[in-house]
Design a protein around this motif. Structure first.
Motif, PDB file in Angstrom:
ATOM      1  N   UNK A   9      43.436 -13.661  -6.321  1.00 50.09           N
ATOM      2  CA  UNK A   9      42.635 -13.250  -5.170  1.00 50.09           C
ATOM      3  C   UNK A   9      41.180 -13.076  -5.609  1.00 50.09           C
ATOM      4  N   UNK A  10      40.998 -12.476  -6.790  1.00 55.26           N
ATOM      5  CA  UNK A  10      39.658 -12.261  -7.322  1.00 55.26           C
ATOM      6  C   UNK A  10      38.924 -13.578  -7.512  1.00 55.26           C
ATOM      7  N   UNK A  11      39.660 -14.592  -7.985  1.00 58.81           N
ATOM      8  CA  UNK A  11      39.012 -15.889  -8.240  1.00 58.81           C
ATOM      9  C   UNK A  11      38.408 -16.484  -6.964  1.00 58.81           C
ATOM     10  N   UNK A  12      39.100 -16.280  -5.837  1.00 61.71           N
ATOM     11  CA  UNK A  12      38.592 -16.874  -4.592  1.00 61.71           C
ATOM     12  C   UNK A  12      37.298 -16.203  -4.142  1.00 61.71           C
ATOM     13  N   UNK A  13      37.040 -14.998  -4.664  1.00 63.83           N
ATOM     14  CA  UNK A  13      35.835 -14.287  -4.234  1.00 63.83           C
ATOM     15  C   UNK A  13      34.557 -14.965  -4.735  1.00 63.83           C
ATOM     16  N   UNK A  14      34.710 -15.881  -5.704  1.00 62.69           N
ATOM     17  CA  UNK A  14      33.530 -16.625  -6.160  1.00 62.69           C
ATOM     18  C   UNK A  14      33.138 -17.711  -5.158  1.00 62.69           C
ATOM     19  N   UNK A  15      34.042 -17.954  -4.194  1.00 63.75           N
ATOM     20  CA  UNK A  15      33.710 -18.897  -3.125  1.00 63.75           C
ATOM     21  C   UNK A  15      33.167 -18.083  -1.966  1.00 63.75           C
ATOM     22  N   UNK A  16      31.872 -18.080  -1.817  1.00 59.70           N
ATOM     23  CA  UNK A  16      31.249 -17.298  -0.757  1.00 59.70           C
ATOM     24  C   UNK A  16      30.567 -18.233   0.223  1.00 59.70           C
ATOM     25  N   UNK A  17      30.020 -17.640   1.277  1.00 63.07           N
ATOM     26  CA  UNK A  17      29.341 -18.462   2.267  1.00 63.07           C
ATOM     27  C   UNK A  17      28.075 -19.107   1.687  1.00 63.07           C
ATOM     28  N   UNK A  36      63.733 -30.618  -6.886  1.00 62.41           N
ATOM     29  CA  UNK A  36      63.838 -31.208  -5.549  1.00 62.41           C
ATOM     30  C   UNK A  36      63.462 -30.181  -4.486  1.00 62.41           C
ATOM     31  N   UNK A  37      63.986 -28.961  -4.661  1.00 61.51           N
ATOM     32  CA  UNK A  37      63.713 -27.910  -3.676  1.00 61.51           C
ATOM     33  C   UNK A  37      62.219 -27.600  -3.606  1.00 61.51           C
ATOM     34  N   UNK A  38      61.594 -27.454  -4.777  1.00 63.03           N
ATOM     35  CA  UNK A  38      60.165 -27.105  -4.752  1.00 63.03           C
ATOM     36  C   UNK A  38      59.307 -28.290  -4.308  1.00 63.03           C
ATOM     37  N   UNK A  39      59.733 -29.521  -4.631  1.00 62.96           N
ATOM     38  CA  UNK A  39      58.864 -30.652  -4.282  1.00 62.96           C
ATOM     39  C   UNK A  39      58.863 -30.902  -2.772  1.00 62.96           C
ATOM     40  N   UNK A  40      59.974 -30.601  -2.100  1.00 62.31           N
ATOM     41  CA  UNK A  40      59.962 -30.751  -0.641  1.00 62.31           C
ATOM     42  C   UNK A  40      59.062 -29.704   0.011  1.00 62.31           C
ATOM     43  N   UNK A  41      58.767 -28.627  -0.732  1.00 62.85           N
ATOM     44  CA  UNK A  41      57.925 -27.559  -0.172  1.00 62.85           C
ATOM     45  C   UNK A  41      56.461 -27.687  -0.562  1.00 62.85           C
ATOM     46  N   UNK A  42      56.104 -28.737  -1.282  1.00 69.76           N
ATOM     47  CA  UNK A  42      54.767 -28.818  -1.879  1.00 69.76           C
ATOM     48  C   UNK A  42      53.683 -28.377  -0.898  1.00 69.76           C
ATOM     49  N   UNK A  43      52.841 -27.453  -1.362  1.00 65.57           N
ATOM     50  CA  UNK A  43      51.817 -26.916  -0.475  1.00 65.57           C
ATOM     51  C   UNK A  43      50.512 -26.618  -1.211  1.00 65.57           C
ATOM     52  N   UNK A  44      50.606 -25.821  -2.283  1.00 64.07           N
ATOM     53  CA  UNK A  44      49.401 -25.337  -2.962  1.00 64.07           C
ATOM     54  C   UNK A  44      48.429 -26.457  -3.313  1.00 64.07           C
ATOM     55  N   UNK A  45      48.935 -27.483  -3.989  1.00 61.22           N
ATOM     56  CA  UNK A  45      48.069 -28.566  -4.457  1.00 61.22           C
ATOM     57  C   UNK A  45      47.419 -29.289  -3.278  1.00 61.22           C
ATOM     58  N   UNK A  46      48.221 -29.525  -2.230  1.00 62.37           N
ATOM     59  CA  UNK A  46      47.698 -30.236  -1.067  1.00 62.37           C
ATOM     60  C   UNK A  46      46.662 -29.386  -0.346  1.00 62.37           C
ATOM     61  N   UNK A 101      50.809 -15.944  -8.494  1.00 61.42           N
ATOM     62  CA  UNK A 101      51.097 -15.839  -7.068  1.00 61.42           C
ATOM     63  C   UNK A 101      49.843 -15.535  -6.255  1.00 61.42           C
ATOM     64  N   UNK A 102      49.720 -16.211  -5.145  1.00 64.62           N
ATOM     65  CA  UNK A 102      48.518 -16.066  -4.337  1.00 64.62           C
ATOM     66  C   UNK A 102      48.824 -15.563  -2.931  1.00 64.62           C
TER      67      UNK A 102
END
Lengths: 294, 308
Positions: free
Chosen positions: A243-251, B236-246, A225-226
């Motif tokens: 969250x920690x992983x994203x910290x490797x992306x810095x300016x 179906x429910x999760x695919x209509x919500x697709x976000x992370x990958x995009x 979960x993010x």
């Protein structure tokens, strides 16, 4: 897995031909599935292969399958440059907390929906199910308002409780419980067992495969979960692994190699859990299927 | 569902009417924890989000009531809305079909093996443990211009463009990555259900001369149909919500080729701070998901079998 070119046994010809065909079939089956599995695993190989390169080599053209120079120290560097130990522990506490609550709450409610009759059951079930359709991305803002009103920002319970009441577990366990013969409940009831007792001693052991599956799904969903941890925390002390992983992306730029190393490390607990739980899931199923002559 | 309830009532002798039957009391007790959590962390935020969809709220200002304005703007003024709707449906339909076919095939294939089931299960489940951010970055690296994917395409002489730079192929890359990342859930679930199919049913069919194909369609599939139904609804429910990958791979691009509802909600809400408008979009998504789910529940009578 191996094929014998000819059969030297003095069986009838059609029988031995049949056996050879079956062996060839088995071989093709294993070979095909192994090939698909290797393709499936390739991104992981790519992750590790890039985790041990220098950052410039990651983006070098032409692409090299194996690193020119192995920098195994990247793993240590990734662990040391950020408080990875804290991230691991936070992820673990949140994932276990959510899983524990989900299991207790879902078992109780799934049993009620599957076996008990009460007015408004169908309507309430549909209401629960309809919440699965609510887009997560939109719940986040109102949830933030609730959690900050309660003063729970940057606390473990603030990270755990708001995500522990999804009706997914209720739906999943209910579907499995519907498949368990009702005679078993009724027999226990004849013996004077209470509903809670029936749930704990009859349903839960039989539903172990589904419960294992639910634990695995819940734990991993939380481990990955993010968005919610990002919003519910305000400092590094409660930050989780993603969250920690994203910290490797810095300016200054992205440390692709460290992200890959961090990602590799972050997979370990999930893999261990899957291997342990897969025994529960599948052993339970074997016990269940031998039961009652369904 | 309703059928089973009716059958159940019919079997039992009539009970004396009381205000709250003991069974109802037990049910209330069992449902109490989930109901409390449901009210505080689900119902309340959902109502808040509905209320927000009728306001103009820029996050830092006070929300002002604007009635149906957000919804009217969506369907009549916003030029991108129908593109986004089309992209969302395209992704959901293609992904759902491919996911169910691939996961059922793999699950049946794996369950037909005598040895090594566990290894294959773990392999196909492995991507689902990977934090989405990490998985997306790996694929981003694979699809990077002159990266691995381009090299393979050139080596095979396929003459395809770079997926993430091509408006007609970018969505296929998103489908591929989402499939890789999530197909394991359904594989494991179908595997569990297939292992529950009693052996003697299959043996009986085999003695009757049914081949593997017939055994699948007539015995295995009907018996695992509740699980397939569950998986289809959830996918179906999760695919209509697709976000992370995009979000991680394309940010809706190139152009708006991969802009889906999930991404648009995030963009309007968290980048443009139009919380009211984003909430209205979310409710459009909710209605779409609900419509599809009702359709699936309606169609399940034709193909889902419950052992009652």
């Amino acid at each position: 897995m191996t094929t014998e070119a000819t059969s030297r046994h003095p069986h009838s010809q059609s029988q031995s031909r049949h056996r050879i065909l079956r062996r060839i079939g088995t071989f093709i089956s294993y070979a095909g599935l192994s090939l698909i599995a290797l393709l499936f695993l390739f991104p992981f190989f790519w992750m590790v292969s890039n985790a041990v390169r220098s950052n410039t080599e990651v983006l070098a053209v032409p692409v090299r399958i194996l690193p020119e120079e192995y920098q195994w120290g990247n793993f240590v560097e990734a662990l040391v440059s950020l408080p990875f130990g804290t991230f691991l522990m936070n992820s673990f506490i949140v994932a276990c907390g959510v899983t524990g609550i989900v299991l207790v709450v879902s078992c109780l409610s799934a049993y009620a929906f599957a076996r008990l009759r009460f007015p408004g059951r169908e309507v309430l079930l549909l209401t629960y199910l309809s919440t699965l359709m609510i887009p997560q991305v939109m719940l986040v803002i109102p949830l933030f308002l609730v959690v900050s009103k309660l003063g729970w920002i940057n606390t473990y319970h603030g990270m755990i409780l708001p995500v522990a009441f999804s009706s997914f577990g209720t739906f999943l366990l209910r579907q499995f419980i519907l498949g368990i013969p009702k005679d078993l409940d009724e027999a226990a009831m004849m013996d004077g067992a209470s509903r809670l007792r029936i749930l704990i001693t009859v349903i839960v052991p039989l539903a172990m495969p589904a419960i294992g599956l639910l634990s695995l799904f819940t734990f991993i969903a939380q481990w990955k979960s993010f968005l919610w941890p990002l919003i519910a925390t305000s400092g590094l002390d409660k930050a989780t692994l993603p969250l920690g992983l994203t910290l490797f992306q810095t300016q200054q730029g992205t440390s692709w190699n460290y992200i890959m190393a961090g990602a590799t490390i972050s997979m370990v607990p999930g893999v261990v859990l899957a291997i342990v739980l897969q025994r529960v899931i599948y052993r339970g199923i074997t016990v269940g299927s031998g039961f009652g002559g369904r | 569902m309703s059928e089973s309830a009716v059958a159940e009532i019919g079997l039992r002798p009539a009970q004396p009417r009381r205000l709250l039957k003991p069974e109802t009391q037990t049910a209330m007790l069992f449902l109490l924890p989930s109901f409390l959590g449901f009210m505080i962390f689900m119902a309340l935020p959902i109502l808040a989000s509905l209320a927000l969809s009728f306001t103009n709220w820029q996050l830092l200002t006070t929300p002002s009531f604007v009635g149906f304005q957000n919804y009217i703007k969506l369907f009549t003024v916003d030029p991108a809305f129908y593109t986004i709707l089309g992209n969302t449906l395209f992704f959901a339909v293609e992904y759902l079909a491919v996911n169910i076919i691939v996961s059922l095939t793999l699950a049946v294939w794996i369950s037909s093996l005598k040895r090594g089931k566990a290894i294959f299960r773990v392999i196909f489940f492995l991507p689902t443990f990977t934090p989405t951010i990490a998985a997306s970055v790996v694929w981003l690296l694979i699809f990077t211009p002159d990266g691995l994917a381009d090299s393979v395409i050139r080596w095979l002489g396929l003459g395809l463009p770079n997926f993430l730079l091509s408006s007609s192929w970018a969505m296929q890359a998103v489908v591929l990555v989402t499939l890789w990342a999530n197909v394991g859930y359904n594989v494991v679930m179908f595997n569990a259900a297939l292992d529950l199919v009693p052996k003697h049913y299959l043996e009986a069919a085999m003695i009757d001369g049914a081949g593997p194909w017939r055994r699948f369609w007539r015995i295995r599939l009907p018996l695992i149909s509740p699980t397939v139904f569950f998986a289809t609804v959830m996918t179906a429910i999760t695919s209509l919500q697709v976000f992370d990958e995009i979000f991680a791979m394309t940010r809706g691009g190139p152009g708006s080729a991969t802009a889906t509802l999930g991404f648009a909600i995030y963009q309007k809400g968290f980048t443009n701070f139009q919380m009211g408008y984003a909430s209205a979009l979310a409710w459009v998504m909710f209605v779409m998901i609900m419509g599809l789910t009702i359709l699936q529940f309606h169609m399940q009578r034709k193909w889902v079998h419950y052992d009652d």
